[in-house]
Each structure stands twice: as structure tokens, then as C-alpha cells.
Design a protein around this motif. Structure first.
Motif, PDB file in Angstrom:
ATOM      1  N   ASP A 118     -38.062 -46.381   7.349  1.00 58.70           N
ATOM      2  CA  ASP A 118     -37.428 -47.294   6.405  1.00 58.70           C
ATOM      3  C   ASP A 118     -38.304 -47.320   5.154  1.00 58.70           C
ATOM      4  N   GLU A 119     -38.068 -48.246   4.243  1.00 58.32           N
ATOM      5  CA  GLU A 119     -38.777 -48.238   2.961  1.00 58.32           C
ATOM      6  C   GLU A 119     -40.279 -48.434   3.096  1.00 58.32           C
ATOM      7  N   VAL A 120     -40.722 -49.073   4.178  1.00 62.69           N
ATOM      8  CA  VAL A 120     -42.153 -49.364   4.324  1.00 62.69           C
ATOM      9  C   VAL A 120     -42.759 -48.735   5.581  1.00 62.69           C
ATOM     10  N   THR A 121     -42.012 -47.936   6.295  1.00 65.52           N
ATOM     11  CA  THR A 121     -42.494 -47.357   7.550  1.00 65.52           C
ATOM     12  C   THR A 121     -42.335 -45.845   7.527  1.00 65.52           C
ATOM     13  N   ASP A 168     -50.448 -52.175   5.927  1.00 63.92           N
ATOM     14  CA  ASP A 168     -50.531 -53.418   6.693  1.00 63.92           C
ATOM     15  C   ASP A 168     -50.873 -53.157   8.150  1.00 63.92           C
ATOM     16  N   ASP A 169     -50.300 -52.086   8.695  1.00 66.78           N
ATOM     17  CA  ASP A 169     -50.472 -51.857  10.123  1.00 66.78           C
ATOM     18  C   ASP A 169     -50.300 -50.385  10.451  1.00 66.78           C
ATOM     19  N   ASN A 184     -45.315 -52.591   0.804  1.00 61.49           N
ATOM     20  CA  ASN A 184     -44.201 -52.328  -0.102  1.00 61.49           C
ATOM     21  C   ASN A 184     -43.862 -50.843  -0.028  1.00 61.49           C
ATOM     22  N   PRO A 185     -42.716 -50.448  -0.550  1.00 62.18           N
ATOM     23  CA  PRO A 185     -42.472 -49.006  -0.673  1.00 62.18           C
ATOM     24  C   PRO A 185     -43.615 -48.359  -1.447  1.00 62.18           C
ATOM     25  N   ASP A 186     -44.090 -47.229  -0.961  1.00 65.76           N
ATOM     26  CA  ASP A 186     -45.284 -46.622  -1.539  1.00 65.76           C
ATOM     27  C   ASP A 186     -45.012 -45.158  -1.857  1.00 65.76           C
ATOM     28  N   SER A 500     -44.436 -48.307  -6.244  1.00 65.34           N
ATOM     29  CA  SER A 500     -43.392 -48.751  -5.314  1.00 65.34           C
ATOM     30  C   SER A 500     -41.968 -48.392  -5.738  1.00 65.34           C
ATOM     31  N   GLU A 501     -41.784 -47.954  -6.976  1.00 65.62           N
ATOM     32  CA  GLU A 501     -40.430 -47.643  -7.446  1.00 65.62           C
ATOM     33  C   GLU A 501     -39.941 -46.336  -6.824  1.00 65.62           C
TER      34      GLU A 501
END
Length: 560
Positions: A118-121, A168-169, A184-186, A500-501
Motif C-alpha cells: 500500500d502507500e506506506v508498506t 515506523d516499523d 508517509n508515502p516515501d 511523499s508526493e
């Protein structure tokens, strides 16, 4: 194609061409020399009937030797971010992934593949059967432990600690599958995973021996195992017979630490070493005209910069030299410094290969601001520099500053020329030249710089390094908080967009360009030039320089 970038493209194309060095035969050495810095060749067994079969392979070179000016500070990857140290220790470790030699793409290392969830994983799949040098199996537990120990440590423990705050994790699904979860999206996640300090250290090893021992002895999964080393003298590796990527075709890899450039070149010409990084201009013709060696030009990711101090370092409260007002806290003084310097003249001092810069992200990378690269980045205007000093209230010789630099080529030569340029417009400069090791350990790493330091930073073909260094918390750690607080806050806002964009690429690139413009106008760093370098390469080996200048034993093949 514009004239100002034509040479860049020519060398970028040349970078993609393999340097083929054909030797009539390797030098013959009957026995293994007692001196560990001598080359080793494996003699043929006279009782081996196959040794005389045709066609015969060339004699096997048992040891490849590289000469460079600086050695290892620590064997723990996130502790020492000096480029020469990283070139050495990277041979003992592997990263999850890496950039290709020309920085155009990614290549898998310990992770054989990855995919966004997903956007952050982002999920990573590790190679199975990889082992550390002590035989311990490499798993996702080692990845989690390595990245979290740096993230949760301190800047005093790990110089890379601030930039390991990007996740984060790390969620482990099985020994070979895990997720990086970011706040955040990276857009720079993959870039972060091959940054300095990302070589994976064994969890079991660190827990068993402690971090102090990791400084002295590495425990990675890399293609070479440490055999012996003496600080500031040499590092000797042996090939990892069980390396997942295949064993090196030679047995030993040695780095000899030779501070003097002329001595390194002499060793190359007499067969004492096979590879020399940065041949000085005075020796180019000697190498070009010599038998058995080649001179190879290559673009690098290196930016030569002046690092001005923006505020006192509170860690040194009460120190007479460091707890004071610095001349370079004033942006007008920083502007006068840049205008006093003829960047093209500096390039000529270094041999005539390079491009002027005002920012450390290099064109034609899309994230680079093209207005800050090339001839237009040389703002040399000594008359204006003198006028600015007068407007700021300084008469001739009253604007005093301390300037630190390394005693290696071309830094020392550049520092002396820069000092002369600054004094010509009215500065009084106290130039302090230190050997490379002392500069790193006594001045730069403990943040004891004063008004100016001349430094060389890599990552010019990485959008991350040209931006993240100017995040407020990182900038404070390096040179102190700038007086221009509102602009610093604006840079933080822009970096959030840049990193993040994921949907609007134009917006992302515009954020990078504005950050570069702010940094250039405020002179939080003063860009000098993008370095091209000359390598001396023996005909006994084949080696194509990378733009990040990493010297990996696996990239060196024996000449056929």
C-alpha cells in the motif's frame, strides 16, 4: 545539445563502456611474499599434468591490491560515513539492494525482489541460504535488528542515525519475508536502503560481542572476509568461498593506505598495486605513457563544497574557539565568500575535469535544478565581494575566519587557492590543514568546524542527499541552525512534498528545485564543483569505475 553539458554526456557514455585491459601475461612471482603488501600470484604445480594442457589459462593473480589515501574508521557501517572507509568496509557487507554502477537503476542484493503493498508498506523477499562470515544464517531478524538499532540509537553512536528515522516499523512475516512500514508515502525508500550505513550486520554477533567489537571486526555476508588490518596501513581480505553471489576469481583483496598521491602512482607503475583512485594531474602523462597501466576518466557523484558554520555548536559551550559568534552566521558574508571564488579556476587546479555547481544534486538528474549547474554556477565577482564586506562593516583584514581542509590532493591545493582568493577581496584567513584521518575524527565528525571547512560529499546522482541534508534537524546537527528560520521551515515543508508526493511528479520535482534554490541563495553550503576523476588501472585487471566510486572486489576481474 548545449555546450555546457556536452562534456558531461560524453563521459556518462564512456562510463557505460567496460574498461578492457589485455595483458600478455601476469607478472611471475615464484613464492608468496612475506610482505603482506606485495602482490601474490599462484604458481602452477609442476607435477600437475593439466598445467601444460592447451589452451592454457593465464597465471592466476592471487591478490588484487588497491591504493587509497584513507582507511577504515569503524567496521560498523552506520558509524563511519567517510567515502574511503565505506569503499573498504562495503566488501565485507551486503545491502538489501543497490544502485547500478551508472546510477540509472536498482539491482537486488540480499533482497531478491520487493513490491509495494500500500502507500506506506513495501514487502521485501530475501535470498535463502545466505550466511554471515561466521556461518550464521542471514534472516529478516538481522534486517530488523540492524535498522532499528541505528534508528533507536543516538547521533553520537551512529553518524547516520538522523537519516534512519524514515520508517515506523519492520514487520516480519517469515525468516525471508518482511515489510518496511513508513510514516508517509516515501518516494526515496529504495534509495535509503542503499545509503551509507545500510550494510547488514549480524544480530547474533552484535549481541554476543558488543558494539565496541564491531568497530574492530566486521561480521557481514559480503564477498570478502577480513583476514588482517592495521589502522592507517592496510586491510587484507580473503575471498568468501560461500558467497551467495559466487566466489571471487582471485583469493585476496588488499587495500593499502598510502596518503601521498605520488607514492600511490609510483606503486602502480612498479606493480606494487593494481588500482589507484584519483591520479593527480601531474602524473597523468606518466601513467598514460607507461606500459602495463591505463588512465581512465570517470564522472563521480562527488561534490566539492565549502561548509560554513551557521551557529555555535552547543556541545562546546565554554570552548574559547567554538563557543563564539562566527562570521559565517551572516548570509552576506557567505555570499561574499562565494563571489570571491573562481570555481572554474579551482577545476583547473584539480586537473581541468569537472563542472561548477551551486548545489550538490547533479544535472541531468530530474531532481537537479539545471540553473545551478555548469558555467552559470560560477558567480565569480571579486569587486562585488569587496563591496559586500564593506557594506557589512568590515574593512580590509577585519573579516577573520578559520578554514579547515584535508592534506590530500586536491583538497589542500584547492584550500590554498581559495584562501588566496578570499584574502584578495579583504578576508583574513587562518588556514588549518590536517591529515585526512585527523580532519575526520577531530574536526568534521565531532562537529568542531569553525567558519569554513572544505569537504567532499558523495551522492550527487541521488536526489536524497541533495535534499535531506538540509532538513532542519539534520542541518542543526551538522552546522547549527541558520538565522533564516522561516526559510528553514519552508525547506522542511518542501521536503515533505519531495519525499511523499507519489501522484504529481511535476509538483515533486518543483519541490526539489525550490529547495536547491533556497540552499544556493542562502549558502548553507557553498557549492564549488562536480568532480570527475582519473583512475590508474593495471593491465592485470579489468575494472569499470562506478559513479558512486565504490570499489567492490566483485567488480574487479582478472585480465584474460
Amino acid at each position: 545539445m548545449s555546450t555546457k553539458h556536452r562534456r558531461y554526456y560524453q563521459w556518462l557514455i564512456l562510463l557505460l563502456v567496460m574498461v578492457l585491459a589485455f595483458a600478455v601475461g601476469c607478472r611471475s612471482v615464484a613464492d608468496t611474499p612475506e610482505d603482506p603488501t606485495d602482490p601474490v600470484e599462484e604458481p602452477a604445480d609442476p607435477d600437475d599434468d593439466d598445467a601444460n594442457d592447451e589452451p592454457a589459462d593465464p597465471p592466476r593473480l592471487g591478490r588484487v591490491i588497491i591504493a587509497q589515501d584513507t582507511g577504515v574508521g569503524s567496521w560498523d557501517p552506520p558509524v563511519d560515513w567517510s567515502s574511503p572507509g565505506e569503499w573498504i568496509i562495503d566488501n565485507a557487507y551486503d545491502r538489501l539492494l543497490d544502485a547500478t554502477g551508472d546510477a540509472s537503476d536498482l539491482e537486488p542484493l540480499l533482497a531478491h525482489s520487493w513490491e509495494p503493498i500500500d502507500e506506506v508498506t513495501t514487502r521485501f523477499y530475501l535470498r535463502e541460504g545466505v550466511r554471515f562470515h561466521d556461518g550464521t544464517e542471514f534472516t529478516a531478524e538481522d534486517v530488523k535488528y540492524h535498522f532499528e538499532r541505528v534508528r533507536d540509537g543516538t547521533r553520537e553512536q551512529y553518524i547516520q542515525q538522523p537519516v534512519f528515522q524514515f520508517f515506523d516499523d519492520i514487520v516480519i512475516h517469515d525468516p525471508y519475508t518482511f515489510d518496511f512500514v513508513t510514516p508517509n508515502p516515501d518516494t526515496l525508500l529504495y534509495n535509503r536502503l542503499h545509503m551509507t550505513g545500510s550494510g547488514i550486520v549480524s544480530k547474533a554477533y552484535v549481541e554476543a560481542v558488543g558494539t565496541d567489537e564491531v568497530h574492530r571486526n566486521p561480521m557481514g555476508t559480503g564477498p570478502f572476509k577480513l583476514m588482517d588490518w592495521a589502522r592507517d596501513e592496510f586491510v587484507l581480505f580473503e575471498a568468501n568461498d560461500d558467497y551467495w553471489g559466487g566466489r571471487s576469481e582471485y583469493d585476496e583483496l588488499m587495500f593499502r593506505i598510502i596518503p601521498e598521491a605520488s607514492t600511490r602512482v609510483a606503486e602502480l607503475l612498479t606493480g606494487g598495486v593494481h588500482l589507484v583512485h584519483q591520479v593527480p594531474p601531474a602524473d597523468w602523462d606518466r601513467v598514460r605513457n607507461a606500459d602495463g597501466v591505463n588512465l581512465v576518466e570517470s564522472p563521480t557523484g562527488l561534490a566539492f563544497l565549502l561548509i560554513p558554520r551557521l551557529a555555535p555548536n552547543p556541545a562546546y559551550e565554554g570552548d574559547a574557539e567554538l563557543d563564539r559568534d562566527f562570521l559565517t552566521e551572516d548570509v552576506r558574508i557567505r555570499e561574499a565568500i562565494e563571489l570571491a571564488i573562481d570555481k572554474q579556476a579551482l577545476i583547473e587546479v584539480a586537473g581541468g575535469v569537472g563542472e561548477p555547481i551551486r548545489h550538490r544534486t547533479f544535472y541531468p538528474l530530474p531532481e537537479a535544478n539545471p540553473d545551478l549547474y555548469g558555467a552559470q554556477a560560477n558567480l565569480h565577482d571579486p569587486d562585488r565581494a569587496r563591496a559586500i564586506l564593506e557594506e557589512a562593516g568590515y574593512g580590509p583584514g577585519e573579516a577573520r575566519l578559520v578554514f579547515h581542509a584535508r592534506s590530500v590532493f586536491p583538497q589542500e591545493d584547492l584550500a590554498r587557492v581559495i584562501t588566496d582568493m578570499l584574502e584578495q577581496v579583504g578576508f583574513e584567513v587562518e588556514l588549518r590543514i590536517l591529515d585526512a584521518s585527523s580532519f575526520a575524527t577531530d574536526i568534521y565528525e565531532p562537529r568542531r568546524t569553525q567558519e569554513l571547512a572544505l569537504n567532499v560529499l558523495g551522492g550527487g546522482f541521488s536526489p536524497r542527499w541533495g535534499a535531506e541534508l538540509y532538513r532542519s534537524d539534520w542541518l542543526v546537527n551538522v552546522v547549527g541552525p541558520p538565522r533564516e528560520q522561516e526559510l528553514s521551515e519552508r525547506v522542511d515543508e518542501l521536503l515533505e512534498i519531495a519525499f511523499s508526493e507519489t501522484l504529481d511528479n511535476d509538483r515533486r520535482l518543483a519541490a526539489y528545485h525550490e529547495v536547491a534554490s533556497i540552499v544556493a541563495e542562502q549558502r548553507w553550503n557553498i557549492g564549488l564543483y562536480h568532480a570527475f576523476k582519473m583512475w590508474g588501472i593495471s593491465d592485470d585487471i579489468q575494472f569499470t569505475p562506478r559513479v558512486d566510486e565504490m570499489i567492490r572486489g566483485q567488480d574487479i576481474q582478472l585480465a584474460r
